[in-house]
Design an enzyme around this catalytic site. Structure first.
Site, PDB file in Angstrom:
ATOM      1  N   ARG A 182       0.837  -1.203   0.000  1.00 37.06           N
ATOM      2  CA  ARG A 182       0.000   0.000   0.000  1.00 37.06           C
ATOM      3  C   ARG A 182       0.874   1.256   0.000  1.00 37.06           C
ATOM      4  NH1 ARG A 182      -3.069  -3.925   2.041  1.00 37.06           N
ATOM      5  NH2 ARG A 182      -5.352  -3.785   1.933  1.00 37.06           N
TER       6      ARG A 182
ATOM      7  N   GLY B 113      -2.045 -10.987  -4.861  1.00 36.83           N
ATOM      8  CA  GLY B 113      -3.350 -10.353  -4.996  1.00 36.83           C
ATOM      9  C   GLY B 113      -3.260  -8.844  -4.968  1.00 36.83           C
TER      10      GLY B 113
ATOM     11  N   ARG C  23      -7.636 -16.849 -10.206  1.00 43.27           N
ATOM     12  CA  ARG C  23      -8.179 -15.960  -9.188  1.00 43.27           C
ATOM     13  C   ARG C  23      -9.181 -14.980  -9.799  1.00 43.27           C
ATOM     14  NH1 ARG C  23      -3.861 -14.012  -4.751  1.00 43.27           N
ATOM     15  NH2 ARG C  23      -5.832 -13.761  -3.618  1.00 43.27           N
TER      16      ARG C  23
ATOM     17  N   GLU D 118      -6.616 -14.640   6.542  1.00 44.94           N
ATOM     18  CA  GLU D 118      -5.267 -15.074   6.191  1.00 44.94           C
ATOM     19  C   GLU D 118      -4.597 -15.857   7.309  1.00 44.94           C
ATOM     20  OE1 GLU D 118      -2.657 -11.090   7.123  1.00 44.94           O
ATOM     21  OE2 GLU D 118      -4.060 -11.034   5.458  1.00 44.94           O
TER      22      GLU D 118
ATOM     23  N   HIS E  71      -8.524 -17.415  -2.714  1.00 38.86           N
ATOM     24  CA  HIS E  71      -7.190 -16.890  -2.411  1.00 38.86           C
ATOM     25  C   HIS E  71      -6.143 -17.565  -3.292  1.00 38.86           C
ATOM     26  CE1 HIS E  71      -7.497 -14.413   1.511  1.00 38.86           C
ATOM     27  NE2 HIS E  71      -8.621 -14.316   0.832  1.00 38.86           N
TER      28      HIS E  71
END
Length: 423
Positions: free
Chosen positions: A31, A94, A122, A312, A339
């Site tokens: 991020r 991801g 995915r 997770e 996932h």
């Protein structure tokens, strides 16, 4: 072609005790890289995770025209003019396959996305359709999966978009992170079952606000990002608390004592929930300035856990539950079927192959402890599956982990750190 005979998982010969320092958070690192790439000036990031997922993110941003340099422990990100043609390798990350397309939409030119074989399975349709609704041209051949191409014009109209993010919070975070750079900002509205992994959404919102971006999330299932600059910000990356899970689990299972150093006093990371989860399993958990310490008590209590916010962590939690004094129920994790692999099916298959008694439910797993035997544990190119296998191997002789190298996705040092702790 060589066949992977499996990495012998170290068995515990007694109580496992020690101190572990885990590298930077993958979620925060990627991020921070995205926001720095879109900022109004250079940003300096310290403690950035060096692993496959962050390497893929860095390469993707460089391919789009972002400057990234490294000096010691500091990575400097210098925004550039985003442009194509470019190719992005998403690997099995991801955060790359979902966070980078909204950035690529701001580029002038064509950007092609592809990744590992598992990555092509995915689901991507939610974010691709959302971008189309915001004025972005995308060609995925009608599959809603990789490979796909984003054709940018240098700007994105933005505005209101409705999507179903019940499969992954990353669909919302992807639009949040880039939305301030869209002409009209972005007004994201979720319509569907609850969005999983709320801590990851909180993390995205908090990091945007730290950089001066106006985000209104007062209304449930709606996030409004005002258009405007993203302020450059020097950032120290927290340790990855989710990657701490197997190390702390070792203390729970063996009656030992493990401290993970540098545990933040306040954080949006989902891994912080480990404090409560391991307490419910019967361990003693304390936090000091030195870090988080978990002490096993000799008893592991079967639990009924809602893991919707911390999916997770489920593979390692399942491994702990396999040795409890009664059944455990892991709920709220149906989204794990999308996932890195179908984690619910994978956990059921691999645990039962060792003699376990694990059953999938509509939204999770039922785990009834049974004596386990050694064998080859398949990881499905999923780092969290490898972590779960290592935890099982503490108490199961002769367990071999196929493709231990998959842990390089977020923690390349895992085999060495694990062997050092357990030995």
């Amino acid at each position: 072609m060589s066949v992977d005979q499996g990495w012998p998982a170290p068995s515990a010969t007694g109580a496992v005790s020690g101190r572990v320092t885990v590298p930077g958070s993958k979620s925060i690192s990627n991020r921070a890289l995205i926001l720095a790439a879109l900022a109004d000036g250079p940003s300096h990031l310290t403690g950035l995770l060096a692993a496959r997922d962050t390497s893929l993110m860095r390469s993707a941003l460089v391919a789009l025209g972002v400057g990234i340099s490294e000096s010691g422990s500091t990575v400097t990100v210098t925004p550039g003019s985003l442009k194509g043609p470019a190719s992005v390798d998403c690997g099995l990350a991801g955060t790359v396959m979902r966070f980078v397309p909204p950035v690529a939409a701001l580029a002038d030119g064509m950007v092609a996305f592809d990744g590992d074989a598992y990555a092509r399975e995915r689901p991507m349709g939610v974010i691709l359709d959302a971008l189309r609704a915001l004025g972005v041209r995308i060609d995925d051949g009608g599959t809603g999966r990789m490979p796909y191409t984003v054709s940018g014009t240098g700007s994105v109209r933005g505005g209101t978009v409705t999507l179903d993010a019940s499969g992954s919070s990353q669909f919302v975070s992807a639009l949040l992170l880039a939305g301030a750079r869209y002409d009209a900002g972005v007004d994201i509205r979720h319509d569907g079952k609850p969005v999983p992994s709320q801590p990851h959404l909180d993390m995205s919102v908090a990091m945007l606000r730290e950089r001066g971006v106006q985000v209104d999330d007062a209304e449930p299932n709606r996030w409004v990002v005002a258009p405007g600059p993203i302020r450059a910000l020097d950032t120290a990356i927290e340790p990855d608390l989710s990657n701490a899970a197997p190390f702390l689990a070792a203390a729970v299972l063996t009656g030992g004592e493990v401290t993970v150093t540098g545990w933040p006093a306040e954080t949006t990371q989902p891994g912080d929930h480990l404090r409560d989860i391991f307490t419910r399993f019967g361990a003693d958990v304390t936090q000091t300035e030195a870090g988080l310490t978990v002490r096993g008590t000799g008893r592991i209590v079967g639990c009924d856990l809602d893991l919707s916010e911390v999916g997770e962590l489920s593979p390692v939690i399942a491994a702990v539950a396999a040795f409890a004094d009664g059944p455990s129920y892991l709920r709220g994790i149906a989204h794990l079927r999308g996932h890195e692999t179908d984690r619910l099916a994978a956990l059921e298959t691999e645990f039962n192959a060792l003699g376990g008694d694990v059953t999938q439910t509509a939204d999770g797993l039922e785990i009834r402890p049974k004596p386990l035997r050694g064998g080859l544990f398949h990881t499905y190119a999923d780092h969290r599956m490898a972590h779960a296998a290592a935890v099982l191997g503490l108490l199961v002789d002769g367990l071999l982990i196929e493709n231990i190298g998959t842990t390089a996705k977020t923690l390349p040092e895992f085999p060495e750190l694990w062997s050092e702790l357990v030995s």
